[in-house]
Structures are given as structure tokens and as C-alpha cells.
Design an enzyme around this catalytic site. Sequence first.
Site, mmCIF file in Angstrom:
data_model
loop_
_atom_site.group_PDB
_atom_site.id
_atom_site.type_symbol
_atom_site.label_atom_id
_atom_site.label_comp_id
_atom_site.label_asym_id
_atom_site.label_seq_id
_atom_site.Cartn_x
_atom_site.Cartn_y
_atom_site.Cartn_z
ATOM 1 N N CYS A 1 -7.777 18.693 -5.458
ATOM 2 C CA CYS A 1 -8.534 19.936 -5.390
ATOM 3 C C CYS A 1 -7.706 21.002 -6.091
ATOM 4 C CB CYS A 1 -8.784 20.348 -3.944
ATOM 5 S SG CYS A 1 -9.787 19.164 -3.045
ATOM 6 N N GLU B 1 -2.748 19.097 -2.798
ATOM 7 C CA GLU B 1 -4.119 19.172 -3.300
ATOM 8 C C GLU B 1 -5.018 18.044 -2.794
ATOM 9 O OE1 GLU B 1 -1.167 21.145 -5.905
ATOM 10 O OE2 GLU B 1 -1.298 19.102 -5.117
ATOM 11 N N SER B 2 -4.492 16.976 -2.207
ATOM 12 C CA SER B 2 -5.246 15.887 -1.573
ATOM 13 C C SER B 2 -4.410 14.613 -1.472
ATOM 14 C CB SER B 2 -6.587 15.616 -2.241
ATOM 15 O OG SER B 2 -7.366 14.809 -1.373
ATOM 16 N N SER C 1 0.862 -1.181 0.000
ATOM 17 C CA SER C 1 0.000 0.000 0.000
ATOM 18 C C SER C 1 0.894 1.225 0.000
ATOM 19 C CB SER C 1 -0.916 0.024 1.229
ATOM 20 O OG SER C 1 -1.941 -0.931 1.101
ATOM 21 N N HIS D 1 -3.042 0.325 -3.852
ATOM 22 C CA HIS D 1 -3.058 -0.882 -3.024
ATOM 23 C C HIS D 1 -2.934 -2.062 -3.983
ATOM 24 C CE1 HIS D 1 -4.303 1.597 0.336
ATOM 25 N NE2 HIS D 1 -5.250 2.103 -0.444
#
Length: 122
Positions: free
Chosen positions: A89, A68-69, A61, A74
Site C-alpha cells: 500500500c 506497507e503490507s 515458508s 513458499h
Amino acid sequence: MMGVVSTPKVVGRQVYGSLYECDNEVLKDVKRLEEIVKEAAKVGNMTLLDIKSWKIGEGVSVVAIVLESHITIHTWPEYNFATVDVYSCGAHTDPYKAFMYIVNELKAKRYTINEADRSSEF
């Protein structure tokens, strides 16, 4: 107001999906997956802040925090399978390009792609 289209004040776009028949060796390789995520952030015009990864059984993972986020991968090498989520974003970013970069680097023979507009009008 009905009939009035306003410009979203927050532009949030999420591209996520499942990748099938991926390169098994890449799915197991923590360092390679981190490199792929770092480059995907560049391709999507996002600012990488931090990246963490964990080996879970044969899988990996990877979670990247971008200004921005986030970007996540995974993997399940035993099934040649991975899930990818790119959320950003900002109108200057392109999560679709970042997602497709990951698809190509994992050598997925097929994949699903979902897109969500998570913009907001205040």
C-alpha cells in the site's frame, strides 16, 4: 458520479505468481530466502518490519511484514517450485520490482505473474 475519474485514496497493488524450474538449493535455504526477501523489500521501496520463516519438510515458508503490507515466499524443492506474493500500500512502493527481484534470485526458468489493483475510492 459517472464519467468522473478520481484518484484512489488508498493505493494497494498486489503482484503474485508461481515460479517454475527454480534453483533447488536456494529453495531449501532458509537464510538465503530471508536475504532475498529483505533485499526485495529494499528494491520495492518498502520498509521491512519483521521476517519469519519455517522449514516445512524440504520446503520453506518466509513471511515478511513490511510497513506497507507483506511479502511471502513458499517453496517446494521437490518440484523446483515456489509461490510468491508481494502486496503493498502506498504509491511510493513498487511490488512488481520486488517480485521480479525474487524471480531472478530463485533463478526461475519460467513463471506466471498476476497483478491486482487493490486501491480504494471512498
